[in-house]
Design a protein around this motif. Sequence first.
Motif, short mmCIF file in Angstrom:
data_model
loop_
_atom_site.label_atom_id
_atom_site.label_comp_id
_atom_site.label_asym_id
_atom_site.label_seq_id
_atom_site.Cartn_x
_atom_site.Cartn_y
_atom_site.Cartn_z
N PRO A 147 0.83 -1.21 0.00
CA PRO A 147 0.00 0.00 0.00
C PRO A 147 0.86 1.26 0.00
CG PRO A 147 -0.86 -1.60 1.57
CD PRO A 147 0.48 -2.13 1.09
N GLY A 148 0.48 2.20 -0.83
CA GLY A 148 1.20 3.46 -0.89
C GLY A 148 2.26 3.53 -1.96
N ILE A 149 2.61 2.39 -2.55
CA ILE A 149 3.62 2.40 -3.60
C ILE A 149 3.10 3.17 -4.82
CG2 ILE A 149 2.86 0.24 -4.67
CD1 ILE A 149 5.80 -0.41 -5.22
N THR A 150 3.99 3.83 -5.53
CA THR A 150 3.65 4.54 -6.77
C THR A 150 4.70 4.18 -7.82
OG1 THR A 150 5.03 6.48 -6.32
CG2 THR A 150 2.78 6.49 -5.42
N PRO A 151 4.41 4.45 -9.10
CA PRO A 151 5.43 4.19 -10.13
C PRO A 151 6.74 4.92 -9.84
CG PRO A 151 3.30 4.51 -11.16
CD PRO A 151 3.10 4.81 -9.70
N GLU A 152 6.66 6.08 -9.21
CA GLU A 152 7.88 6.83 -8.91
C GLU A 152 8.70 6.14 -7.82
OE1 GLU A 152 5.16 8.98 -11.15
OE2 GLU A 152 4.78 8.22 -9.12
N THR A 153 8.04 5.72 -6.75
CA THR A 153 8.78 5.08 -5.66
C THR A 153 9.20 3.66 -6.00
OG1 THR A 153 6.73 4.32 -4.59
CG2 THR A 153 7.58 6.47 -3.92
N ALA A 154 8.58 3.09 -7.04
CA ALA A 154 8.89 1.71 -7.43
C ALA A 154 10.16 1.59 -8.25
CB ALA A 154 7.72 1.12 -8.21
N GLN A 155 10.67 2.70 -8.79
CA GLN A 155 11.78 2.63 -9.73
C GLN A 155 13.02 1.89 -9.20
OE1 GLN A 155 11.69 3.83 -13.16
NE2 GLN A 155 13.36 2.34 -13.05
#
Length: 293
Positions: A147-155
């Motif tokens: 929860p809370g993950i985004t494409p930006e933080t996933a890089q």
Amino acid sequence: MKTSVLLKIKLLLILSVLIPISELFAQRLISTEIVGNGQPIILIHGMSSSKGVWDETVERYQSQYELHLVSIKGFGNKEIESSEHILAQIKNEVIQYVKDNTLTKPILIGHSMGGFLGLWAAAEEPDLFGKIVSVDGVPYFPVLQMPGITPETAQPMVDAMKAQFANSDENSARATQEMIVSTMIATDSKREKVVQMGIDSNPEVIGQAYGEMFLTDIRDKVSEIKIPVLVFGAWAAYKNYGATKESVASGYKSQLANIENVTFLLADKAYHFVFYDEPDWFYDNLDEFIATK
């Protein structure tokens, strides 16, 4: 040498006049096998899999429907085709395939990545398909587990994931695949087939596609879907990590809330490959959904 190149360029220009560009360059990543007769159903497998995951589905429906089994380069085979965005290209090729073959309101059934692609295709082409069935595929799957993950933080995770796939040898690839599949299929007898599909896949392609699943969020697009959608979810694999059926169901529903006409069903015991672990329940509900006018 120069003459040969010029001839090739001239030939390409001639072809571009005679054949639409969409047909010249469509289906670089996908191919299809057609089985049966009747209303068209398109079947798209998931990550590190092949059309073989649908063997039981084909057996069940080939006498009633025209089944279009999608195969993808690099999935269950060692082929590779350069693409800046594999998932977007597959989605575009499926859309073009429906148009080129004048399929009338086909039902699209996808597992995992295939379900995600089905939702994406229906959001972009609201009038092209008749119904969408997503088997444990959602608009942005990483959120279900993080929860809370985004494409930006996933890089950073994506970069590490690609490196791991690229550097794996045959022995480590099997061990990794066996571990992953054990968390995705509860039925022991069904695991080896999917393990082998993963081993037979191209690690570079799979690494890129996995990464793109973390970087592609279509939650803001699915409100464009107007046709009936059926989503099968699974929760049992997460209960050892503190998840409850209610908490997992809430995660799915939050992603599907903007789809106008959606039915969500959560399996009791199945893992990710719902059609392997609870086949009777799965096919009873699928039968009813695809038969409803």
